[in-house]
Scaffold this motif. Sequence first.
Motif, PDB file in Angstrom:
ATOM      1  N   GLN A  47       1.193  -1.326   0.354  1.00  0.00           N
ATOM      2  CA  GLN A  47      -0.208  -0.195   0.203  1.00  0.00           C
ATOM      3  C   GLN A  47       1.019   1.038  -0.486  1.00  0.00           C
ATOM      4  O   GLN A  47       1.778   1.892   0.203  1.00  0.00           O
ATOM      5  CB  GLN A  47      -0.952  -0.321   1.314  1.00  0.00           C
ATOM      6  N   VAL A  63      -2.666   0.281   4.765  1.00  0.00           N
ATOM      7  CA  VAL A  63      -2.064   1.790   4.382  1.00  0.00           C
ATOM      8  C   VAL A  63      -1.328   2.244   5.824  1.00  0.00           C
ATOM      9  O   VAL A  63      -1.775   1.878   7.021  1.00  0.00           O
ATOM     10  CB  VAL A  63      -3.080   3.218   4.217  1.00  0.00           C
ATOM     11  N   LEU A 100      -8.475   3.723   5.821  1.00  0.00           N
ATOM     12  CA  LEU A 100      -7.194   3.019   5.536  1.00  0.00           C
ATOM     13  C   LEU A 100      -6.657   2.338   6.388  1.00  0.00           C
ATOM     14  O   LEU A 100      -5.238   0.958   6.048  1.00  0.00           O
ATOM     15  CB  LEU A 100      -6.782   4.543   5.630  1.00  0.00           C
ATOM     16  N   PRO A 113      -5.613  -3.020  -1.775  1.00  0.00           N
ATOM     17  CA  PRO A 113      -4.167  -2.170  -2.753  1.00  0.00           C
ATOM     18  C   PRO A 113      -4.006  -3.047  -3.390  1.00  0.00           C
ATOM     19  O   PRO A 113      -3.083  -2.518  -4.590  1.00  0.00           O
ATOM     20  CB  PRO A 113      -3.861  -3.801  -1.045  1.00  0.00           C
ATOM     21  N   GLY A 124       0.096   8.118   6.606  1.00  0.00           N
ATOM     22  CA  GLY A 124      -1.126   9.310   6.208  1.00  0.00           C
ATOM     23  C   GLY A 124      -0.480  10.937   6.639  1.00  0.00           C
ATOM     24  O   GLY A 124       0.062  10.973   7.427  1.00  0.00           O
ATOM     25  N   PRO A 171       1.444   5.172   0.168  1.00  0.00           N
ATOM     26  CA  PRO A 171       0.685   6.222   1.429  1.00  0.00           C
ATOM     27  C   PRO A 171      -0.541   7.069   1.437  1.00  0.00           C
ATOM     28  O   PRO A 171      -1.215   6.552  -0.109  1.00  0.00           O
ATOM     29  CB  PRO A 171       1.824   7.321   1.839  1.00  0.00           C
ATOM     30  N   ALA A 172      -1.695   7.669   1.995  1.00  0.00           N
ATOM     31  CA  ALA A 172      -2.325   8.861   1.986  1.00  0.00           C
ATOM     32  C   ALA A 172      -2.395   9.492   2.264  1.00  0.00           C
ATOM     33  O   ALA A 172      -1.860  10.452   3.417  1.00  0.00           O
ATOM     34  CB  ALA A 172      -3.860   8.156   2.791  1.00  0.00           C
ATOM     35  N   PHE A 182       0.326   8.060  -4.626  1.00  0.00           N
ATOM     36  CA  PHE A 182      -0.317   7.522  -3.224  1.00  0.00           C
ATOM     37  C   PHE A 182      -1.693   7.722  -3.156  1.00  0.00           C
ATOM     38  O   PHE A 182      -2.733   8.185  -4.383  1.00  0.00           O
ATOM     39  CB  PHE A 182       0.264   9.395  -2.200  1.00  0.00           C
ATOM     40  N   TRP A 183      -2.818   7.534  -2.396  1.00  0.00           N
ATOM     41  CA  TRP A 183      -3.785   7.766  -2.176  1.00  0.00           C
ATOM     42  C   TRP A 183      -4.730   9.580  -1.956  1.00  0.00           C
ATOM     43  O   TRP A 183      -3.467  10.042  -0.743  1.00  0.00           O
ATOM     44  CB  TRP A 183      -4.494   6.709  -0.816  1.00  0.00           C
TER      45      TRP A 183
END
Length: 257
Positions: A10, A56, A51, A134, A59, A12-13, A118-119
């Motif tokens: 995953q 994840v 998340l 993912p 963040g 990051p967000a 990234f998300w």
Amino acid sequence: MQAPHPAAAQPPAMLLAAGRGERMRPLTDTCPKPLLPVQGRPLLEWHLRALQQAGVARGVINTAWLGEQISSHFGLQPLLDKHRQLSISYSHEGEDFGRALETAGGIARALPQLGDVFWLAAGDVFAPDFTFDPAAAQAFAASGHLAHLWLVPNPAHHPRGDFGLSADGLALNLPASDPAPRYTYSTIALLRAALFAPPWCGIPPGNPQGVAAPLAPLLRAAMDAGRVTAQLYTGRWTDVGTPERLAQLNAAPQAPR
């Protein structure tokens, strides 16, 4: 209990939480919109928990209006269950520049903390059924696309929508005269850092001058080049943009926790 996904699978967000929330006043005069309670927990916490459950590990939250309340509430490493921890860092636009930098400006500012893929999720959206899959992140990372968007059916307050969707999954920047269906951008996406570099974006790396800029023009330019994909999401989704919508959510049946 479901086993956690491998953190390496995953990216990051980035969570957008810097806005003033003008339409939510007077509620947001003393509380930032991402901390307004929705069905028993702060609105932004729904995203954070989803998340974390999806594996994840990192963040980044950008802040401006009443940003110190957000960082004080969530801290740096909230242990949300006994097995998986989501590490949180912040991009304090209010402290650094005295104002929010809009979506593209805020992302550009936080980009050094995010990496290549990234998300992205907005802190004022309630989407309790959404899964930060993912497999979707891995497929996007392996593609040559600059963005992958989740679109939703148009809500009553936004009947014309934002973008079209082709049969082969490309997001379309349709002209106003085009009668083809449009959908609303959910504000959930997978993005590539290259979208925030020339020729798409002229903001210097890290946005040291605090340039404020919206995201939509970058997305539209990339769509015109065939570099943005999308899919339709039909789970529960609400843009918590007014006190009335917040009240409706809190009067509705409770979402699973």
